[in-house]
Design an enzyme around this catalytic site. Structure first.
Site, PDB file in Angstrom:
ATOM      1  N   GLY A 114       0.853  -1.186   0.000  1.00  8.75           N
ATOM      2  CA  GLY A 114       0.000   0.000   0.000  1.00  8.75           C
ATOM      3  C   GLY A 114       0.881   1.226   0.000  1.00  8.75           C
ATOM      4  N   GLY A 115       0.265   2.376  -0.018  1.00  5.01           N
ATOM      5  CA  GLY A 115       1.007   3.628  -0.040  1.00  5.01           C
ATOM      6  C   GLY A 115       1.643   3.949   1.310  1.00  5.01           C
ATOM      7  N   ALA A 116       2.455   4.992   1.315  1.00  3.60           N
ATOM      8  CA  ALA A 116       3.077   5.456   2.557  1.00  3.60           C
ATOM      9  C   ALA A 116       2.001   5.894   3.539  1.00  3.60           C
ATOM     10  CB  ALA A 116       4.022   6.618   2.254  1.00  3.60           C
TER      11      ALA A 116
ATOM     12  N   GLY B 108      -1.232   2.375   6.675  1.00  4.74           N
ATOM     13  CA  GLY B 108      -1.610   1.451   7.736  1.00  4.74           C
ATOM     14  C   GLY B 108      -1.089   0.044   7.524  1.00  4.74           C
ATOM     15  N   LYS B 109      -0.148  -0.116   6.600  1.00 11.61           N
ATOM     16  CA  LYS B 109       0.395  -1.442   6.275  1.00 11.61           C
ATOM     17  C   LYS B 109       1.024  -2.129   7.479  1.00 11.61           C
ATOM     18  CE  LYS B 109       3.382   0.150   3.430  1.00 11.61           C
ATOM     19  NZ  LYS B 109       3.174   1.570   3.655  1.00 11.61           N
TER      20      LYS B 109
ATOM     21  N   HIS C 250       7.639   2.700  16.129  1.00 12.34           N
ATOM     22  CA  HIS C 250       7.388   1.328  15.658  1.00 12.34           C
ATOM     23  C   HIS C 250       7.695   0.326  16.774  1.00 12.34           C
ATOM     24  CE1 HIS C 250       6.508   0.538  11.307  1.00 12.34           C
ATOM     25  NE2 HIS C 250       6.602   1.858  11.275  1.00 12.34           N
TER      26      HIS C 250
END
Length: 186
Positions: free
Chosen positions: A9-11, A14-15, A49
């Protein structure tokens, strides 16, 4: 071989959060974090993270030799989370700070792509020997305009080919859009 899940998915889509949720209830997880803390902003991203991860998970920080690390890491039984392929590609591309990417020719770019794809092939080989679940996160960067610089085009091309490689090898593929995961395979 265990189950391989590819999340793209994009930056800031929510990946990573979705990938972590896929393994939320598992205790014996090896988290391979590919980011390098090269400035204060990146250090803060890495700190955030780390803070949201399950504290029982084991984390290694590396962007190369991932297949070897997976094969030889003691105690991995259940699952592996690799986050993020595009950050890994950046690390590999910029490991040699003497390369002038803006003036690099096609030959150097082809060599870099070959090196990155070998890294992915080595990782895929290790995955085939692993009986647990593997979740891989990568940015989808090929949905925008054609980049203006040779470096950006090289990075986009390599990431696109690597993503195709990993998606083809995966049992499930998800595309995360605005925090919503959409299953596109499996």
């Amino acid at each position: 071989m265990g189950k391989m899940i590819f999340v793209t998915g994009g930056a800031r889509s929510g990946k990573s959060g979705f990938a972590e949720d896929l393994l939320r209830n598992e205790q014996n997880v090896l988290y391979i974090a590919t980011a390098t803390p090269f400035d204060d902003e990146m250090k803060e991203r890495i700190r955030l993270h780390r803070a949201r991860r399950n504290p029982s998970w084991t984390t290694i920080e590396a962007y190369r030799d991932l297949g070897r690390k997976l094969k030889h890491y003691p105690g991995v039984k259940e699952s592996v989370l690799l986050d993020c392929i595009t950050v890994m590609i950046s690390g590999l591309m910029f490991a040699d700070s003497l390369v002038d990417w803006e003036n690099a020719g096609t030959e150097l770019m082809n060599v870099m792509e070959k090196n990155v794809l070998k890294e992915i092939d080595d990782f895929n080989s290790a995955v085939r020997e692993f009986s647990g679940k593997i979740v891989i996160v990568s940015n989808e960067i090929g949905m925008g305009i054609v980049p203006a610089t040779p470096l950006s085009r090289c990075f986009r091309d390599i990431a696109g080919r690597v993503n195709q490689n990993l998606a083809a090898a995966s049992d499930e593929v998800y595309f995360v859009v605005s925090g919503i995961p959409v299953r596109i395979r499996g």
